[in-house]
Design a protein around this motif. Structure first.
Motif: not given
Length: 495
Positions: A106-107, A139-143, A170-173
Motif C-alpha cells: 500500500x502507498x 509501512x509500506x514504501x520501503x517494501x 493500494x492507496x487507502x489501506x
C-alpha cells in the motif's frame, strides 16, 4: 504486531521442504550489489509525498497521491514494467503469462506529528547510523521500493518464470478498505498472493481489527473536583504517546497525592503546570502500532490510572476517565471488560487499547481498538461488549449518548500452498532453522485474497516502528529484504 509461533506440524498441512532455485543466491547477490543504492534513492522519493488520506478528498483526486503515482509510473517505465493506474489501485507487472503472483502493498501512510520528529517526517533522516527514518519507511514504501528492484534483478538476469509478477499498490489501506473490496470483485484471483506489509518469517494468521467507540455527553456543575480539556492520541491504530487534561477545584493535598502517584507509574513522564484557574497535567508515553500494544506505553490509560481513586464530577471528561479505569485499566487484553477476554492457542489473546479521544463541543468519543483472534463469534463478542457497557452505565449512573462497535474478521490459514516455500526462503537467507509460521495482531489486505500470506518486512523479535512517531527501516534490513523478495518472486514465479 504480536507474533506467536507454534510447531507447524501440529496445525498446518503445508508441504515439506523443497529445493530452492539453483541460481537463487547469485541473483540475490546481484540484486543487492546492483540495486541497493537505487532502492534507497527510490524510497527517499516515495517518502517525500505525504500520502495521508483526508476525508475531504478521495485519494485518486488528492495531489499528493497523484504525484506519488507519477513517480511509480516513471519507475515502472524506467525498469521496463507495465503500469496500470486504476484509481485507488496501481498495478505494476512483469510478464504476460496467464497465471500470476500478486505481491500486495500500500502507498498510503498514517499521519505524522512533525513536532515529534528530528526533522520533517516526509524527508528521509539519515542522522542515525544505519537507519532511514521517515513516515512510510517500514509501512509500506520501503517494501514497494524493494519489490520493484527485486523484479528488475530477475528481469536483468533473463530468468524465465511460469507466472506473471504483479505488484499491487493500494492507496487507502490505512483508512478505507471499501474501494479495494469493490475492486476485488472483478480482479482475477492470482495463483499465489503475498502481502509484504507485515512480518517474517511467514504470517498465516491475522487478528481482526475491531473498534469500540463510546460517546460521552454530560455537563459539570463545576462545584466539586472536575477535569476538562481531556485529550489524547493521534489516530485509531496508534498506541497514544500523549494525553492531557486540566484539573479544577483540587486542594493541595490532592495535588500532592497525584504527584506522588505519578512518580510510581513507570515508563511515562508527567508534567504539572498551573494554567489559569486549573492545573494542566500532561503525560508522555511511547507510541506504537496498536496491533502491538505491548510495544508502546499508553498515555490515555496511564493518565486515567492517575485518577483511579479520585472522585471526579460526572462530566464527559470524568466519565471517560472512569470508563477507561474500570473497563480497561493498564491491562492489554480486556480482562476488566466484562467477559470479552479470550485467546487462541496459536493466535494468542485479544488485545484492547484506548487509542484516541475526539472532542466535539461537550461531546467526547473514545476509540478503543481491539484485535481479536478466531475462537469467538462476532455475535457473542458484540453481546458481551454490550452487556459490559450496560452494566458499567448502571453501576455509575451514566447514560452514554451512543456506542458504536465494529467487529473485524480474523484470518487463519492451514493450507496456503506457497507458505512452506516462503519459510524455506527465510531459513535459507537468515540461517534460522527454528523459524516457523506466525500470527500477527495487525490486519493486512491479505484477508481479501484466497490463501494470501504475508512475508516481511519486519523481523521477528524486533520492535515494529510503523505507526509510531519514530518509524524507520535499517539499511541492513533493506538489503535482506531485497535478497528474500528476489528469491520469493523467482520461487513463486515458477511454482
Amino acid at each position: 504486531m504480536k507474533k506467536l509461533a507454534l510447531a507447524s506440524a501440529l496445525l498446518f498441512a503445508f508441504s515439506a521442504h523443497a529445493q530452492l532455485h539453483k541460481n537463487i543466491d547469485n541473483v540475490a547477490d546481484y540484486a543487492v550489489n546492483t540495486y541497493q543504492n537505487a532502492q534507497v534513492h527510490t524510497l527517499t522519493n516515495l517518502v517525500a509525498f505525504p500520502t495521508v488520506n483526508k476525508d475531504s478528498i478521495p485519494a485518486p483526486q488528492n495531489p499528493d497521491f497523484i504525484n506519488f503515482k507519477s513517480v511509480l509510473k516513471m519507475k515502472a517505465a524506467e525498469l521496463g514494467f507495465d503500469y496500470q493506474d486504476l484509481g485507488y489501485t496501481v498495478l505494476i507487472g512483469m510478464g504476460k503469462q496467464t497465471d500470476k503472483v500478486t505481491v500486495v502493498t500500500h502507498g498510503d501512510v498514517q499521519p505524522a506529528n512533525a513536532s515529534k520528529w528530528k526533522q520533517n517526517p516526509f524527508i528521509i533522516d539519515t542522522s542515525e547510523p544505519g537507519k532511514l527514518v521517515g513516515r512510510g519507511t517500514e509501512d509500506d514504501k520501503g517494501a514497494i521500493a524493494t519489490a520493484l528492484y527485486a523484479m528488475k534483478a530477475i528481469k536483468d538476469k533473463g530468468i524465465e518464470l511460469n507466472n506473471r509478477i504483479e505488484l499491487m499498490i493500494y492507496m487507502a489501506e490505512e483508512s478505507d478498505w471499501g474501494p479495494l473490496t469493490e475492486f476485488m470483485k472483478t480482479y482475477e484471483q492470482p495463483k499465489y498472493a503475498v502481502t509484504i506489509d507485515a512480518s517474517y518469517p511467514v504470517v498465516v494468521a491475522e487478528k481482526g481489527w475491531s473498534l469500540i467507540s463510546p460517546t460521552f455527553n454530560a455537563i459539570s456543575d463545576q462545584k466539586a473536583v472536575y477535569v476538562s480539556d481531556l485529550a489524547g492520541g493521534a489516530f485509531k491504530s496508534q498506541i497514544p504517546e500523549d494525553a492531557s487534561l486540566v484539573l479544577h477545584n483540587a486542594n493541595e493535598s490532592l495535588i500532592d497525592s497525584l504527584k506522588a502517584k505519578a512518580k510510581t507509574l513507570s515508563d511515562v513522564e508527567f508534567n504539572f503546570e498551573e494554567q489559569g484557574k486549573g492545573l494542566k497535567i500532561s503525560i508522555k508515553g511511547m507510541s506504537a502500532h496498536s496491533s502491538e500494544p505491548e510495544s508502546g506505553v499508553n498515555a490515555i490509560a496511564h493518565l486515567s490510572e492517575l485518577f483511579k481513586d479520585v472522585a471526579l464530577e460526572n462530566n464527559s471528561d470524568g466519565q471517560l476517565i472512569k470508563f477507561v479505569n474500570q473497563l480497561i485499566g493498564l491491562d492489554l487484553h480486556g480482562k476488566q471488560f466484562g467477559d470479552i477476554a479470550y485467546k487462541h492457542d496459536f493466535m494468542g489473546p485479544m488485545t484492547v487499547a484506548p487509542t484516541v479521544i475526539e472532542r466535539s463541543g461537550n461531546k467526547l468519543t473514545l476509540a478503543v481498538n481491539a484485535r481479536r483472534p478466531v475462537g469467538k463469534s462476532e455475535d457473542v463478542l458484540k453481546q458481551q461488549i454490550e452487556t459490559a457497557v450496560n452494566q458499567w452505565q448502571a453501576n455509575n449512573n451514566v447514560t452514554l449518548e451512543s456506542i458504536d462497535t465494529v467487529i473485524g474478521n480474523p484470518m487463519l490459514l492451514d493450507n496456503a500452498p506457497h507458505a512452506q516455500k516462503l519459510l524455506d526462503i527465510f531459513k535459507h537467507f537468515t540461517g534460522d532453522e527454528k523459524a516457523d509460521f506466525v500470527s500477527i495482531g495487525g490486519g493486512t489486505n491479505a484477508k481479501l485474497f484466497d490463501n494470501a500470506v504475508s512475508f516481511g518486512p519486519s523481523m521477528p523479535g524486533k520492535r515494529y516502528t510503523g505507526h509510531s512517531e519514530h518509524e524507520f527501516i535499517t539499511l541492513e534490513q533493506l538489503e535482506l529484504n531485497l535478497r528474500m523478495y528476489t528469491a520469493m518472486m523467482i520461487e513463486l514465479g515458477n511454482m
